[in-house]
Design an enzyme around this catalytic site. Structure first.
Site, PDB file in Angstrom:
ATOM      1  N   LYS A   1       0.681  -1.205  -0.067  1.00 32.50           N
ATOM      2  CA  LYS A   1      -0.015  -0.103   0.196  1.00 32.50           C
ATOM      3  C   LYS A   1       0.763   1.183   0.129  1.00 32.50           C
ATOM      4  O   LYS A   1       1.985   1.177   0.392  1.00 32.50           O
ATOM      5  CB  LYS A   1      -0.847   0.182   1.235  1.00 32.50           C
ATOM      6  CG  LYS A   1      -1.811  -1.029   1.365  1.00 32.50           C
ATOM      7  CD  LYS A   1      -2.905  -1.076   2.564  1.00 32.50           C
ATOM      8  CE  LYS A   1      -3.877  -2.079   2.601  1.00 32.50           C
ATOM      9  NZ  LYS A   1      -4.821  -2.205   1.675  1.00 32.50           N
TER      10      LYS A   1
ATOM     11  N   ARG B   1     -10.710 -11.535   2.540  1.00 28.50           N
ATOM     12  CA  ARG B   1     -11.867 -12.361   2.084  1.00 28.50           C
ATOM     13  C   ARG B   1     -11.138 -13.803   2.080  1.00 28.50           C
ATOM     14  O   ARG B   1     -11.764 -15.010   2.344  1.00 28.50           O
ATOM     15  CB  ARG B   1     -12.421 -12.056   0.689  1.00 28.50           C
ATOM     16  CG  ARG B   1     -11.264 -12.115  -0.536  1.00 28.50           C
ATOM     17  CD  ARG B   1     -11.737 -11.450  -1.719  1.00 28.50           C
ATOM     18  NE  ARG B   1     -11.717  -9.990  -1.442  1.00 28.50           N
ATOM     19  CZ  ARG B   1     -12.235  -9.027  -2.335  1.00 28.50           C
ATOM     20  NH1 ARG B   1     -12.387  -9.619  -3.578  1.00 28.50           N
ATOM     21  NH2 ARG B   1     -12.060  -7.677  -2.139  1.00 28.50           N
TER      22      ARG B   1
END
Length: 518
Positions: A285, A359
């Site tokens: 990121k 997820r």
């Protein structure tokens, strides 16, 4: 010393020193309410405020003549009005007679009370008053929530000599102690979630998170089991182990249980995403704002806090919580884009984007949860950034296979002021993550609709016969970046939607037709 005249201090006055005030922790303050009057500049006191003003010989009425700048979301602090309280905060409630707004899906009466209790309590706190009494404003539970959330501070990593006094709030002249206690329990549990999320990642590793949860939940009669690497390997939870490979911190899974119902009653199961720090892995990121990614543990923090709340309210229900815990870090052992893992239930998953770790780490606890034979299964996760771009911090994104379940969740959000908005669980999005010839499921999928694709991915690992609820809290559960809720201080983690989920469980256990007997 000559007697001082009654005076007014606005929210922006500088804080008095202890030398000037003489021991701020012992001085008492009181929060009272006022509605907008019929004409501009007019105010109408609440019942409690009117009685107190009469007791003071109309001093407050004289000071607020012309409105004194008091409206919904603002408060004014008055001092030297008597011997019982050092300061009085008069907070605006907006228009009198507010109720349920069908367009906003919000009980505006309760939310206005939270706003008033919050602005009044924080105004007193900012003026050096830490022992705060709050009137009930017609709903003691909402008043307790607003005030207790507003005065919360995170000071764990400050030097003890620099700590501000810890404030406390209590109910002023009302018989509704039960409602006040419920509000304190719910807000305390949300504040616990905020503390878990706010703590720096080096002080909140998976092992430390587990210890905090043990210390906080076990005294409430909750069973907490820590599942380590050996257990995860024995259960073949390779997806979770693979996603955690880039960090030297060992992954864990917490399994928590509260048994308030009958032994044969099927439990509600919550699965909460617990990434104690999310660097993005090999898909690193941006540096700016990366420190906020300590808040990616929000799903696990909220689920643990909801369970604590349910136990403290002694609800007659069985609830299980599963929280996989890991760090998502870059390193020589980190998973690479395009790698394929085989999940607990045998499905193969391509990790097209290692930064979509949430997820993937949830899929095996979801499959494992079937061993508890749940009546309802729910995932709580800060899953997709597109949720924030679509909804801001106004509502959490909710997906449900059951209309009845969603209606209860929506009603809970309207009661607590922490709302949800329904997104589609359509086959259209399922096809986007499963239509591949060489593996079963992709953790990215095709085309647009990231929030819906994330939910569709999770649904692939849930028994289709089971009621399934997924709540994406990326926009609501992380750092508060705007001042839309006076009871949540900007710049700190929110702990949302703890109160909504606790209210949701309460409504399931206590259906509307049972009324006050539940």
């Amino acid at each position: 010393m000559s007697k001082l005249k009654p005076g007014v201090a606005s929210l922006i006055i500088p804080r008095r020193t202890y030398a000037e005030c003489g021991g701020g922790t012992n001085k008492k303050g009181l929060v009272l309410g006022a509605y907008d009057g019929c004409n501009p500049g007019e105010l109408k006191f609440t019942k409690a405020a009117k009685l107190f003003d009469d007791k003071m010989g109309g001093k407050i009425s004289a000071l607020v003549k012309g409105g004194a700048g008091i409206s919904k979301g603002t408060a004014q602090v008055f001092t030297n009005l008597g011997d019982e309280f050092y300061s009085i905060a008069v907070a605006g409630l907006g228009e009198e007679g507010a109720g349920y707004n069908t367009l906003e899906i919000l009980d505006e009466c309760k939310e206005n009370i939270r706003w008033a209790a919050a602005t009044g309590a924080r105004a007193l706190q900012d003026s050096g008053i830490y022992n705060i009494m709050v009137e009930e404003f017609t709903n003691a539970e909402a008043a307790a929530e607003g005030a207790n959330l507003a005065i919360w501070q995170y000071q764990d990593v400050r030097s003890p000599s620099e700590h501000n006094p810890t404030g406390k709030v209590d109910l002023y002249q009302s018989d509704d102690r039960d409602g006040w206690s419920r509000g304190i329990i719910k807000s305390d549990c949300q504040n616990f979630a905020r503390r878990l999320e706010e703590t720096p990642a080096n002080l909140m590793t998976p092992a430390i998170f587990a210890q905090w949860v043990i210390d906080a939940l076990c005294p409430c009669g909750i069973q907490v089991e820590v599942r380590d690497r050996d257990w995860l390997e024995a259960k073949k939870m390779s997806a979770l182990l693979t996603m955690a490979r880039g960090s030297c911190e060992e992954p864990l899974m917490l399994e928590m249980g509260y048994c308030g119902g009958k032994p044969e009653d099927k439990p509600i199961v919550f699965v909460g995403k617990g990434v104690t720090f999310d660097s993005g892995g090999i898909c690193l990121k941006q540096c700016k704002g990366m420190s906020d990614k300590r808040g990616d543990v929000a799903g696990a923090a909220v689920c643990a806090s909801v369970l604590k709340c349910v136990a403290q309210m002694a609800l007659p229900v069985n609830v299980r919580v599963l929280t996989p815990l890991m760090e998502s870090m870059i390193g020589g052992s980190a998973i690479k884009a395009g790698d394929v893992v085989t999940a607990f239930n045998g499905k193969t998953v391509q990790i097209e984007n290692p930064d979509n770790e949430g997820r993937v780490m949830l899929l095996e606890p979801l499959a494992y949860s079937m061993t508890h034979l749940p009546c309802l299964l729910s995932t709580i996760a800060s899953l997709t950034g597109t949720t924030t771009r679509g909804l801001g911090c106004g509502a959490s994104a909710a997906f449900s296979t059951s209309n009845d379940v969603y209606r209860e969740l929506e009603r809970a959000g309207s009661e607590t002021g922490d709302r949800v908005w329904r997104f589609p669980f359509w086959k259209y999005y399922t096809d986007k993550v499963t239509d591949y010839p060489s593996f079963d499921v992709s953790n990215v999928g095709k085309g647009y609709g990231e929030t819906c694709k994330g939910a569709a991915f999770l649904r692939e690992f849930v028994d289709p016969s089971l009621d399934f609820l997924h709540v994406d809290i990326h926009g609501t559960g992380l750092k508060v970046n705007e001042s839309s809720f006076p009871y949540l201080k900007k710049g700190w983690m929110s702990g949302r939607p703890t109160r909504t989920l606790a209210q949701f469980v309460y409504q399931i256990v206590c259906p509307h037709d049972k009324g006050d007997d539940c």
